[in-house]
Design an enzyme around this catalytic site. Sequence first.
Site, short mmCIF file in Angstrom:
data_model
loop_
_atom_site.label_atom_id
_atom_site.label_comp_id
_atom_site.label_asym_id
_atom_site.label_seq_id
_atom_site.Cartn_x
_atom_site.Cartn_y
_atom_site.Cartn_z
N TYR A 211 -7.23 -11.58 -102.60
CA TYR A 211 -6.91 -12.66 -101.67
C TYR A 211 -5.42 -12.94 -101.61
CZ TYR A 211 -11.95 -13.17 -101.90
OH TYR A 211 -13.30 -12.90 -101.85
N LYS B 236 -21.19 -2.51 -108.68
CA LYS B 236 -21.06 -3.95 -108.44
C LYS B 236 -21.97 -4.68 -109.42
CE LYS B 236 -21.56 -7.52 -104.89
NZ LYS B 236 -21.95 -7.80 -103.47
N LYS C 180 -16.56 -3.68 -108.79
CA LYS C 180 -16.49 -5.11 -108.53
C LYS C 180 -17.34 -5.83 -109.56
CE LYS C 180 -17.39 -8.52 -104.87
NZ LYS C 180 -17.93 -8.76 -103.51
N ARG D 200 -19.51 -17.99 -103.14
CA ARG D 200 -20.71 -18.62 -102.60
C ARG D 200 -20.32 -19.77 -101.67
NH1 ARG D 200 -24.75 -17.44 -106.70
NH2 ARG D 200 -24.47 -15.20 -107.11
N ARG E 99 -29.10 -12.37 -108.44
CA ARG E 99 -29.26 -11.04 -107.86
C ARG E 99 -29.36 -9.98 -108.95
NH1 ARG E 99 -24.91 -13.19 -104.17
NH2 ARG E 99 -26.00 -13.80 -102.26
#
Length: 328
Positions: free
Chosen positions: A314, A197, A249, A207, A218
Site C-alpha cells: 500500500y 496464501k 501472501k 476485511r 477460511r
Amino acid sequence: MAFPTHRPRRLRQTAALRRLVAETRLHPADLILPVFVREGLTEPVAITSMPGVVQHTQETLRRAAAEAAELGVGGIMLFGIPETRDATGSASLDPEGVLNRGIRGVKEEVGADVVVMSDLCLDEFTDHGHCGVLTADGVVDNDATLQIYGQMGVAQAEAGADMVGPSGMMDGQVAVIRQALDDAGRQDTAILAYAAKYSSAFYGPFREAVDSQLTGDRKTYQMDPANRREALLEVSLDLDEGADMVMVKPAMSYLDILRDVAEASDVSVSAYQISGEYAMIEAAAANGWIDRDAAVAESVLSIRRAGADTVLTYWATELARWIKEGRL
C-alpha cells in the site's frame, strides 16, 4: 595485540560506500499498488484501520492510477466492492459491475504504462463473504466455484486486465482460468497465482477495506501457517497449470516461505505486504515508537531481499516518490 584481518566496516563508512555495495535495491517498477474501488461513492472513504488508504470512487481510482504511472510504479491491483451481493457473487461477472468498470477506467487512463491487474475472487461479491459458492451444508464448493472463476477471468480480461490474480485458493483454479481465457481468445492475459496464501490473523484491516461479510474463517481453503513444505506443493501445482507469476501472501511473517519459493520457482515471484503489516507500522509510527519512513522502506526492502521480484504494498506510490526524489 593482533588486529583483525578482515574489516567489513570499511565498506560501511559513508552513504556512498553503502550504496555501492548494496546487494538489494528498491525500484518503482518492482512495486505493485493494491487499490479498492467501491460502488456508489461520490467521495473517497477513509479506511480507519489503514491510515492513508481509501475506498476509491471510479474517478479517484483513475487519478491514483495516473499518479502511480507517473512515478513509474510497476503494477496496480484492483479490488472491487459492490453495492449488492448474493450467494454466488454474480456482480463479479457484470461488465458494468464495479470491478470491471474500474479495470476499464484504469486501462483507459494508463494504457500500457502500468500493468493493470485484477483480483479474481468471490469474497468481495458474496453475501456470505467466502471466496467461493457454498453447498447446502455451508461448505465452500471447490469445483462449482471454479466455473465462476473461469467466467470472472474472461470478464476481467475483456474489461482490459493485463493480468488476473486468482486469490481464492481453490484447487485447480489456475488451470480452469487459463483454459477459459484461451477459449475466449485471451491467450495474452497473464495469471498471477496467489500460490501460497496462508490463513492469517493479519488480514483484519482488509476485511474493513472490502466491507467483508464473512463470519467464521477460511481455514478449509487457505493454507495452515504451520506448514512450510506444502507451499512448494501449491506453487508447483500452479506452475504446472500455467501460472505466469506466483505469489506468497502474507509477506513479513512468511519470509522463509518466500525464500523457499524464490529458490524453487522458474517464474517471477511476488509477495503481498498485507493490510495488517501496513497497519502495524502505521500504528507504531503514530505512537512515536518507530521512525515511520525508515520502517516502511526497511520492511519492503526485507521482502525484496528474501526473494520477491515484485512487492504488493500500500506504500507503492509513496515509496516510488521517495526513490524518484533520491531519498532511498
